[in-house]
Design a protein around this motif. Structure first.
Motif, PDB file in Angstrom:
ATOM      1  N   GLU A 167      48.262  42.721  36.178  1.00 10.72           N
ATOM      2  CA  GLU A 167      47.440  42.739  34.975  1.00 10.72           C
ATOM      3  C   GLU A 167      45.966  42.946  35.325  1.00 10.72           C
ATOM      4  OE1 GLU A 167      46.675  42.440  30.823  1.00 10.72           O
ATOM      5  OE2 GLU A 167      48.511  42.777  31.970  1.00 10.72           O
ATOM      6  N   LYS A 168      45.522  42.302  36.394  1.00 19.37           N
ATOM      7  CA  LYS A 168      44.128  42.455  36.824  1.00 19.37           C
ATOM      8  C   LYS A 168      43.837  43.892  37.246  1.00 19.37           C
ATOM      9  CE  LYS A 168      43.270  37.682  38.278  1.00 19.37           C
ATOM     10  NZ  LYS A 168      42.997  36.776  39.415  1.00 19.37           N
ATOM     11  N   GLU A 169      44.760  44.491  37.975  1.00 17.32           N
ATOM     12  CA  GLU A 169      44.577  45.881  38.397  1.00 17.32           C
ATOM     13  C   GLU A 169      44.528  46.816  37.190  1.00 17.32           C
ATOM     14  OE1 GLU A 169      47.508  47.060  41.230  1.00 17.32           O
ATOM     15  OE2 GLU A 169      46.985  45.477  42.661  1.00 17.32           O
ATOM     16  N   GLU A 170      45.405  46.580  36.227  1.00 21.16           N
ATOM     17  CA  GLU A 170      45.440  47.416  35.034  1.00 21.16           C
ATOM     18  C   GLU A 170      44.148  47.291  34.243  1.00 21.16           C
ATOM     19  OE1 GLU A 170      47.027  50.242  32.648  1.00 21.16           O
ATOM     20  OE2 GLU A 170      47.913  49.463  34.499  1.00 21.16           O
ATOM     21  N   ILE A 171      43.666  46.071  34.094  1.00 19.05           N
ATOM     22  CA  ILE A 171      42.419  45.837  33.366  1.00 19.05           C
ATOM     23  C   ILE A 171      41.253  46.485  34.102  1.00 19.05           C
ATOM     24  CG2 ILE A 171      40.758  44.051  32.690  1.00 19.05           C
ATOM     25  CD1 ILE A 171      43.076  44.234  30.806  1.00 19.05           C
ATOM     26  N   SER A 172      41.260  46.381  35.447  1.00 14.55           N
ATOM     27  CA  SER A 172      40.184  46.970  36.259  1.00 14.55           C
ATOM     28  C   SER A 172      40.138  48.482  36.094  1.00 14.55           C
ATOM     29  CB  SER A 172      40.377  46.599  37.727  1.00 14.55           C
ATOM     30  OG  SER A 172      39.355  47.152  38.525  1.00 14.55           O
ATOM     31  N   LYS A 173      41.314  49.102  36.024  1.00 21.40           N
ATOM     32  CA  LYS A 173      41.366  50.557  35.864  1.00 21.40           C
ATOM     33  C   LYS A 173      40.868  50.987  34.487  1.00 21.40           C
ATOM     34  CE  LYS A 173      45.232  51.314  39.050  1.00 21.40           C
ATOM     35  NZ  LYS A 173      46.662  51.693  39.156  1.00 21.40           N
ATOM     36  N   GLN A 174      41.049  50.123  33.532  1.00 22.79           N
ATOM     37  CA  GLN A 174      40.641  50.470  32.171  1.00 22.79           C
ATOM     38  C   GLN A 174      39.133  50.398  31.967  1.00 22.79           C
ATOM     39  OE1 GLN A 174      42.830  47.956  29.508  1.00 22.79           O
ATOM     40  NE2 GLN A 174      44.830  48.787  30.083  1.00 22.79           N
ATOM     41  N   ARG A 216      33.799  45.442  36.163  1.00 21.48           N
ATOM     42  CA  ARG A 216      35.203  45.281  36.534  1.00 21.48           C
ATOM     43  C   ARG A 216      35.507  43.841  36.940  1.00 21.48           C
ATOM     44  NH1 ARG A 216      35.872  51.046  39.785  1.00 21.48           N
ATOM     45  NH2 ARG A 216      36.107  52.317  37.893  1.00 21.48           N
ATOM     46  N   SER A 217      34.545  43.212  37.623  1.00 21.06           N
ATOM     47  CA  SER A 217      34.733  41.802  38.017  1.00 21.06           C
ATOM     48  C   SER A 217      34.827  40.911  36.793  1.00 21.06           C
ATOM     49  CB  SER A 217      33.570  41.335  38.906  1.00 21.06           C
ATOM     50  OG  SER A 217      33.546  42.060  40.113  1.00 21.06           O
ATOM     51  N   LYS A 218      33.979  41.174  35.798  1.00 17.07           N
ATOM     52  CA  LYS A 218      34.018  40.379  34.564  1.00 17.07           C
ATOM     53  C   LYS A 218      35.347  40.576  33.842  1.00 17.07           C
ATOM     54  CE  LYS A 218      29.062  40.141  33.548  1.00 17.07           C
ATOM     55  NZ  LYS A 218      27.991  40.563  32.601  1.00 17.07           N
ATOM     56  N   ALA A 219      35.810  41.816  33.807  1.00 21.12           N
ATOM     57  CA  ALA A 219      37.081  42.097  33.134  1.00 21.12           C
ATOM     58  C   ALA A 219      38.239  41.414  33.840  1.00 21.12           C
ATOM     59  CB  ALA A 219      37.314  43.606  33.080  1.00 21.12           C
ATOM     60  N   VAL A 220      38.207  41.414  35.155  1.00 18.53           N
ATOM     61  CA  VAL A 220      39.272  40.774  35.938  1.00 18.53           C
ATOM     62  C   VAL A 220      39.240  39.261  35.749  1.00 18.53           C
ATOM     63  CG1 VAL A 220      40.038  40.260  38.286  1.00 18.53           C
ATOM     64  CG2 VAL A 220      39.488  42.612  37.649  1.00 18.53           C
ATOM     65  N   GLU A 221      38.031  38.698  35.711  1.00 18.73           N
ATOM     66  CA  GLU A 221      37.900  37.248  35.527  1.00 18.73           C
ATOM     67  C   GLU A 221      38.387  36.813  34.151  1.00 18.73           C
ATOM     68  OE1 GLU A 221      33.844  36.338  36.243  1.00 18.73           O
ATOM     69  OE2 GLU A 221      33.958  36.720  38.410  1.00 18.73           O
ATOM     70  N   SER A 222      38.300  37.687  33.171  1.00 20.02           N
ATOM     71  CA  SER A 222      38.730  37.339  31.810  1.00 20.02           C
ATOM     72  C   SER A 222      40.248  37.345  31.660  1.00 20.02           C
ATOM     73  CB  SER A 222      38.120  38.313  30.800  1.00 20.02           C
ATOM     74  OG  SER A 222      38.659  39.613  30.976  1.00 20.02           O
TER      75      SER A 222
END
Length: 721
Positions: free
Chosen positions: A72-79, A237-243
């Motif tokens: 999920e983190k990888e997918e969010i990071s790519k987005q 991307r870090s913020k998105a992954v942390e969320s």
């Protein structure tokens, strides 16, 4: 004493020793452990990769699915799109550069133009040569990098234009460049931006060569001003992954349905939930043992330190233990049936039965403690198909139902109406079950709702029926006088009460009056008012053997004591207490009622006959004219004895007034205190003062002054209030 009472008496004899008390709690703990052992036993399932599951498997705990979380983190990071930053300083730099080029051209023209007064043909020839020189001078004022990017024709146009034309071109070019460079220009948009600046300069009103030069300079100034910002992109991307919330396999969540293919993802989840772990664990068993130890340690502390009377302590301990064993066995039986039928049959469990029994037989505190204990154990026993899981909804259901039953039975007149209380409890149980269903947002069919409603009603009614069925056994086994038993004895149709009414109506009326007085006084000091009332009904039952020897039954007849010797009268009067005790024993009345009949006079003196005998014989002993006793031990007996004397004395008064009544009550209480009649009773002086106040209030209400109205010719009778 029957066999059951003998058996429990023997058990109570053993409980005098600390060792047997501890042993009893150990036995109860082991019993509970044995019933709940299978409910905490970790389940091992047989599953194979790429084969259908043999059963539906739910997670027994909440665990994080790290693999899916990382996915999920990888997918969010790519987005997260790349971040491009606008370099605002680029526009300013290019504007400054254009401005500098035009200013330099103006300076060159000023420096190289000859004075008009000294111009001649020769000079004009030299001026043509100076255009190249001007270009050379202008280039010297600019950097090599700038010179390299500007066409030669642009330099020539700049040095050939006059100052006004240069200023107009400068302003137009700077404006156009600033407008275009203020917007975001990516690498792919540079050519479009250059076309845009050319369009803006197309409206410039200057010569063609100068316009071309300005357009060329403007095109040169237009460059990319938006660039990929690596740091900001990484930050976003870090913020998105942390969320991203960790993806969890929740407790109770279905991992695989029956007959569903076990793919790699399902297999991994089963492994995370611990179903594929072949190693045995003892932690659930240790947890259960610790839980049971803590609960029973608390109860042991209460029974050992909080209950002072030993007899009462052992009685309570045995009753509590028996009700607990019975309730736990019922709970386990219902749980097994629910598992076999694969239904929510557990809602029919009559949990309130334990609360009702303890409330009626013992007290509210132990009833609350019992239902909390059963509720907490119920969360384990009714955990359904998920071993180790705690069914908190079922625990709440048991506790809520039990507490509701305690509250209902605490209302006046409800102790004798257990079935009515059970019906009321059924309705409340049904409402509570529906509240749980709605809170969990569960969707059921009409038949399922009807099933839950029926189970809730069955629980309430079943609790009441079982309570009524078990009460006689506990009363017989422990010699307990429950409220229900007292209410049964208070029934006017009871044979002994009917005998008093028929054979000694005066005594019956006197007993009812004493009952009213004693009940109010006992309730005022916190004693058992119902026991006082019922005991008062039967306290003079012995008078039915010789009713006409007692003044309240003589009406207008001759008093037989006028013809008898004092000794004979004494024996007849004293005999009514002894005869009453024997009669009640023969009818198997509770010990408390028998004690009231025998002790309500204590060892008081028959003053009238004693003084009569004393006149005949000075050597008469006072002790010979005293009741044999024993003196009052219970507060209720003490209060009934006072009420008995007070009622008889006030009834004999011709014109009772509040002052006379208070004086009489005070005298009777003080006389009994001086005579030592309360020496074996734990009633206090403060309580005696409250009793006095209560008796005076009741007597003033009974014997209040009445207004006499004059004769009415129309009615032909005297009307009294």
């Amino acid at each position: 004493m029957n066999r059951i009472q003998k058996f429990f008496t023997q058990i109570k004899g053993l409980l005098v020793h600390r060792f047997f008390q501890v042993l009893l709690f150990i036995i109860l703990g082991l019993f509970a452990y044995g019933l709940m052992f299978s409910n905490v036993k970790p389940e091992r399932v047989q599953v194979e990769l790429f084969k259908p599951a043999e059963q539906t498997i739910r997670s027994t705990k909440t665990v994080e699915d790290t693999y899916k979380t990382e996915q999920e983190k990888e997918e969010i990071s790519k987005q997260v799109a790349d971040v491009y930053s606008l370099k605002k300083e680029y526009a300013k730099n290019k504007v400054d550069l254009i401005s500098s080029i035009f200013d330099s051209a103006i300076e060159v023209n000023k420096e190289t133009d000859p004075d008009e007064d000294h111009k001649d043909d020769e000079d004009k020839k030299e001026t043509v040569k100076t255009d190249a020189q001007k270009v050379s001078i202008l280039k010297e004022k600019l950097t090599d990098e700038v010179n390299k990017n500007i066409e030669e024709s642009v330099f020539l146009a700049l040095v050939q234009a006059d100052e006004d034309e240069l200023k107009i071109a400068k302003d137009s070019t700077i404006t156009a460049v600033n407008n275009v460079m203020s917007s975001r220009i990516a690498a792919s948009d540079v050519e479009n931006a250059k076309k845009k600046v050319v369009e803006e300069l197309g409206y410039m009103s200057i010569s063609g060569d100068m316009k071309k030069a300005s357009t060329s300079l403007a095109r040169t100034a237009i460059i990319q001003n938006v660039f990929f910002d690596k740091d900001k992109t990484e930050e976003q991307r870090s913020k998105a992954v942390e969320s991203v919330e960790p993806i969890r396999i929740l407790q109770g969540q279905i991992i695989v349905e029956e007959n569903q293919l076990v793919d790699r993802d399902v297999y991994r989840q089963l492994e995370l939930a611990g179903f594929l772990n072949t190693e045995s664990t003892i932690y659930p068993y240790i947890g259960l043992l610790l839980f049971i130890f803590l609960t029973f340690a608390a109860f042991y502390y209460y029974f050992y330190y909080s209950i002072s009377k030993k007899d009462n302590k052992y009685n309570q301990l045995l009753i509590f233990s028996l009700v607990f064993i019975l309730s736990m066995a019922t709970m386990k039986t219902v749980s097994i049936l629910a598992d076999l039928k694969n239904s929510n049959l557990e809602y029919i469990f009559p949990g309130a039965m334990a609360a009702m029994l303890i409330k009626i037989l013992l007290n509210d505190k132990l009833a609350v403690a019992m239902i909390i204990l059963l509720g907490s154990y119920g969360t384990i026993i009714f955990n359904g198909d998920t071993p180790g899981n705690l069914d908190f909804s079922m625990g709440l259901y048991i506790i809520f139902g039990g507490l509701t039953a305690i509250i209902i039975l605490s209302r006046p007149n409800f102790k004798s109406k257990v079935l009515v209380a059970g019906l009321l409890l059924s309705l409340i149980n049904m409402a509570f079950v529906f509240s749980l269903i709605f809170i969990m947002d569960s969707h059921y069919t009409r038949m399922e709702y009807l099933y839950y409603a029926s189970a809730a009603i069955g629980s309430g009614v079943g609790s009441a029926v079982l309570t009524m069925g078990l009460l006689p056994f506990f009363e017989a086994g422990f010699g307990i006088l429950s409220s229900i038993k007292l209410i049964e004895l208070a029934n006017p149709n009871h044979p002994l009460l009917r005998r008093i009414l028929i054979e000694a109506p005066g005594t019956y009326h006197h007993s009812v009056m004493v009952a009213n007085l004693a009940e109010s006084a006992c309730e005022a000091i916190g004693s058992n008012g119902l026991l006082a009332r019922v005991g008062s009904y039967y306290h003079d039952i012995g008078k039915t053997k010789r009713p006409h020897f007692f003044i309240e039954n003589q009406m207008s007849e001759e008093n037989p004591h006028d013809r008898l010797q004092p000794e004979t009268s004494r024996d007849v009067i004293i005999a009514h207490a002894v005869d009453g005790g024997e009669m009640l024993r023969s009818h198997k009345f509770p010990k408390e009622i028998v004690d009231i009949a025998e002790q309500h006079h204590g060892t008081t003196l028959l003053k009238f006959f004693y003084h009569k005998a004393k006149k005949q014989d000075e050597s008469t002993l006072e002790a010979a004219y005293r009741y044999p006793g024993p003196r009052a031990i219970m507060k209720e007996v003490a209060v009934i004895g006072i009420a008995d004397s007070v009622e008889a004395a006030v009834r004999s008064m011709k014109h009772p007034t509040p002052e006379k009544i208070e004086e009489l009550v005070s005298f009777i209480i003080q006389d009994r205190i001086s005579d030592g009649q309360f020496d074996e009773c734990d009633i206090t002086m403060r309580e005696l003062s409250i009793v006095k106040h209560s008796l005076c209030e009741s007597l003033n209400g009974i014997f209040h002054s009445r207004i006499e109205y004059p004769e009415s010719d129309k009615l032909g009778q005297k009307v009294k209030e």
